[in-house]
Design an enzyme around this catalytic site. Structure first.
Site, mmCIF file in Angstrom:
data_model
loop_
_atom_site.group_PDB
_atom_site.id
_atom_site.type_symbol
_atom_site.label_atom_id
_atom_site.label_comp_id
_atom_site.label_asym_id
_atom_site.label_seq_id
_atom_site.Cartn_x
_atom_site.Cartn_y
_atom_site.Cartn_z
ATOM 1 N N ARG A 121 0.800 -1.233 0.000
ATOM 2 C CA ARG A 121 0.000 0.000 0.000
ATOM 3 C C ARG A 121 0.833 1.283 0.000
ATOM 4 N NH1 ARG A 121 -3.204 -2.972 3.718
ATOM 5 N NH2 ARG A 121 -5.007 -3.837 2.642
ATOM 6 N N GLU A 237 -4.836 16.568 -12.478
ATOM 7 C CA GLU A 237 -5.228 16.868 -13.858
ATOM 8 C C GLU A 237 -6.740 16.990 -14.047
ATOM 9 O OE1 GLU A 237 -2.624 15.291 -16.973
ATOM 10 O OE2 GLU A 237 -4.425 14.947 -18.148
ATOM 11 N N HIS A 252 0.870 11.167 -29.131
ATOM 12 C CA HIS A 252 0.550 9.794 -28.710
ATOM 13 C C HIS A 252 0.080 8.967 -29.892
ATOM 14 C CE1 HIS A 252 0.039 11.105 -24.264
ATOM 15 N NE2 HIS A 252 1.272 10.732 -24.538
ATOM 16 N N HIS A 264 9.451 9.746 -27.804
ATOM 17 C CA HIS A 264 8.329 10.532 -27.300
ATOM 18 C C HIS A 264 8.490 12.032 -27.604
ATOM 19 C CE1 HIS A 264 4.993 11.692 -24.783
ATOM 20 N NE2 HIS A 264 5.775 12.449 -24.048
HETATM 21 N N1 LIG Z 1 5.195 10.472 -15.325
HETATM 22 C C1 LIG Z 1 5.160 11.482 -16.146
HETATM 23 O O1 LIG Z 1 4.650 12.549 -15.838
HETATM 24 C C2 LIG Z 1 5.797 11.339 -17.494
HETATM 25 C C3 LIG Z 1 6.079 12.481 -18.257
HETATM 26 C C4 LIG Z 1 6.731 12.325 -19.471
HETATM 27 C C5 LIG Z 1 7.094 11.067 -19.922
HETATM 28 N N2 LIG Z 1 6.795 9.973 -19.152
HETATM 29 C C6 LIG Z 1 7.172 8.633 -19.581
HETATM 30 O O2 LIG Z 1 8.593 8.581 -19.645
HETATM 31 C C7 LIG Z 1 8.988 7.621 -20.606
HETATM 32 C C8 LIG Z 1 10.074 8.213 -21.458
HETATM 33 O O3 LIG Z 1 11.131 8.600 -20.636
HETATM 34 P P1 LIG Z 1 12.615 8.708 -21.190
HETATM 35 O O4 LIG Z 1 12.579 9.438 -22.483
HETATM 36 O O5 LIG Z 1 13.466 9.221 -20.107
HETATM 37 O O6 LIG Z 1 12.919 7.199 -21.581
HETATM 38 P P2 LIG Z 1 13.810 6.043 -20.914
HETATM 39 O O7 LIG Z 1 13.625 5.951 -19.489
HETATM 40 O O8 LIG Z 1 13.555 4.814 -21.722
HETATM 41 O O9 LIG Z 1 15.298 6.481 -21.242
HETATM 42 C C9 LIG Z 1 15.693 6.623 -22.588
HETATM 43 C C10 LIG Z 1 16.953 5.823 -22.914
HETATM 44 O O10 LIG Z 1 18.062 6.452 -22.285
HETATM 45 C C11 LIG Z 1 18.808 5.508 -21.526
HETATM 46 N N3 LIG Z 1 19.412 6.278 -20.430
HETATM 47 C C12 LIG Z 1 18.796 6.756 -19.319
HETATM 48 N N4 LIG Z 1 19.644 7.530 -18.629
HETATM 49 C C13 LIG Z 1 20.813 7.531 -19.304
HETATM 50 C C14 LIG Z 1 22.068 8.166 -19.101
HETATM 51 N N5 LIG Z 1 22.264 9.010 -18.088
HETATM 52 N N6 LIG Z 1 23.060 7.928 -19.991
HETATM 53 C C15 LIG Z 1 22.850 7.111 -21.054
HETATM 54 N N7 LIG Z 1 21.689 6.507 -21.314
HETATM 55 C C16 LIG Z 1 20.672 6.727 -20.451
HETATM 56 C C17 LIG Z 1 17.818 4.448 -21.152
HETATM 57 O O11 LIG Z 1 18.429 3.220 -20.916
HETATM 58 C C18 LIG Z 1 16.946 4.386 -22.408
HETATM 59 O O12 LIG Z 1 17.561 3.590 -23.379
HETATM 60 C C19 LIG Z 1 7.737 7.256 -21.374
HETATM 61 O O13 LIG Z 1 7.315 5.967 -21.001
HETATM 62 C C20 LIG Z 1 6.710 8.290 -20.960
HETATM 63 O O14 LIG Z 1 5.403 7.774 -20.948
HETATM 64 C C21 LIG Z 1 6.172 10.099 -17.959
#
Ligand SMILES: NC(=O)c1ccc[n+]([C@@H]2O[C@H](COP(=O)([O-])OP(=O)(O)OC[C@H]3O[C@@H](n4cnc5c(N)ncnc54)[C@H](O)[C@@H]3O)[C@@H](O)[C@H]2O)c1
Length: 363
Positions: A121, A237, A252, A264
């Site tokens: 939880r 939201e 999306h 993204h």
């Molecule tokens: N919760 C929210 O409010 C919110 C907002 C925006 C996006 N998101 C979500 O976030 C996700 C996308 O996040 P992202 O773009 O960070 O993707 P991710 O977490 O997949 O990271 C992108 C890539 O970078 C690599 N990586 C991470 N840190 C690194 C570093 N310091 N050096 C080298 N490589 C590194 C990862 O292994 C991966 O291959 C999506 O699933 C999206 O839905 C959530």
């Protein structure tokens, strides 16, 4: 070090920002008197580059530690990965006194956040974002999620961390494509905050793309401040937070169609351009505003797979977004920089031509 408060009614916390601030992680945990059973969920790529340093930092704390390293992809935002996390936690005898520490990008934060919010939880949570997207967006605001049946972020919770530690040094190993993806979200803030920030981003986009750390740091802090102010006013939201979806209805839909072929933030950038064209069609902005404002998203390159995308399918995909109810698509459009109009309805023809015009304007 900069400390940015996130002034929420129920779960106020801070974002600690600064180069090399990760070395202070243990001190902050101690100062906040957080639990000392650390379940550390770490992205495998981050572990590859920073694993030794992170283990050295944690070794200074006399706590129970377990490292759960995983390969991040949208596929790992799943029940299967969650099940593995819960199983590891139980096998390692983690209980309600767990401090979950998420070290990675948005995938890690969303997945670990969901696990933290549901295990027994809810256990304590710290976000250590390591991508630009995570620093400026996903680590702030408390949204957690996994994907389900090809629907993105369909199952999730709102769950605020105890604090966020944002160390831009992590970004030095980020591949260029991931940096560009984060810049897509920054461009979203440029349009939705105010003219001053828009100018900073517009005038410095090349510096951002070249990883100029002074500009990058300034822009990250401004983005966090903006996202914080929105989340403070509308955590769940119900209204205002929808401004953060500017460009996202289109994005999306592109992502659903192109799957892993588009990042993204890249999709968001093209989505912003579509939203600008649609804002013009809805008489919200003039043709000269459109001409001026489209310059910024056009500074990023078009993902080639968008050139041959089926626009009819992109339109149909929009009805599968969880934000669109009753077979109606609601768009977040623009009246001016910092002046966003929520819940605008548009005709199919308007939407399709906005997408076509946006994609063609890159050539
Ligand atoms: N919760 C929210 O409010 C919110 C907002 C925006 C996006 N998101 C979500 O976030 C996700 C996308 O996040 P992202 O773009 O960070 O993707 P991710 O977490 O997949 O990271 C992108 C890539 O970078 C690599 N990586 C991470 N840190 C690194 C570093 N310091 N050096 C080298 N490589 C590194 C990862 O292994 C991966 O291959 C999506 O699933 C999206 O839905 C959530």
């Amino acid at each position: 070090v900069k400390i940015i408060p996130i002034k929420l009614k129920n779960n106020p916390h801070e974002v600690f920002f600064g180069n090399a601030i990760t070395k202070n992680l243990i001190k902050i945990i101690n100062d906040k008197k957080l639990h000392s059973s650390f379940f550390i969920i770490i992205d495998a790529n981050v572990e590859k580059f920073f694993g030794t340093e992170i283990r050295r930092i944690f070794s200074k704390h006399e706590s129970k530690k377990y490292y759960y390293s995983f390969k991040s992809s949208e596929i790992s935002k799943s029940f299967l990965e969650l099940k593995n996390i819960y199983s590891s936690m139980l096998n390692q005898k983690f209980g309600r006194d767990t401090l979950m520490i998420a070290i990675g990008g948005g995938i890690t934060g969303d997945l670990a956040g969901f696990a933290a919010s549901t295990f027994m939880r809810g256990v304590q949570l710290v976000h250590v974002p390591t991508t630009l997207t995570a620093c400026v967006d996903s680590a702030i605001g408390g949204k957690t999620a996994i994907n389900f049946n090809y629907y993105k972020n369909m199952i999730g919770t709102f769950y605020q961390p105890n604090f966020v530690l944002c160390d831009p040094n992590f970004l030095t190993t980020l591949p260029k494509s991931e940096l560009v993806s984060g810049i897509g979200e920054i461009i979203k803030y440029a349009f939705t905050t105010n003219k001053k920030f828009y100018k900073i981003v517009n005038n410095n986009l090349d510096k951002l793309l070249n990883h100029d750390s002074k500009v990058l740091n300034e822009v990250i802090v401004e983005s966090i401040l903006f996202k914080a102010s929105v989340v403070e006013q509308d955590e769940k939201e119900l209204g205002l937070r929808k401004v953060l979806n500017f460009g996202h209805t289109f994005a999306h839909s592109f992502e659903r169609e192109l799957k892993h072929k588009i990042k993204h933030g890249e999709a968001v950038n093209v989505g912003i351009l579509c939203a600008l064209y649609l804002s013009y069609k809805k008489n919200l902005i003039t043709s000269s505003q459109l001409k001026k404002y489209k310059e910024l998203p056009l500074k990023l390159k078009l993902n080639r797979s968008l050139e041959k995308v089926d626009v009819e399918k992109i339109y149909q995909n929009m009805f599968r977004d969880k934000k669109n109810r009753n077979q109606k698509v609601n768009f977040v459009l623009l009246r001016d920089i910092g002046e966003v109009i929520l819940d605008v309805r548009a005709e199919k023809g308007e939407v399709i031509s906005a997408i076509n015009e946006a994609i063609n304007s890159f050539s």
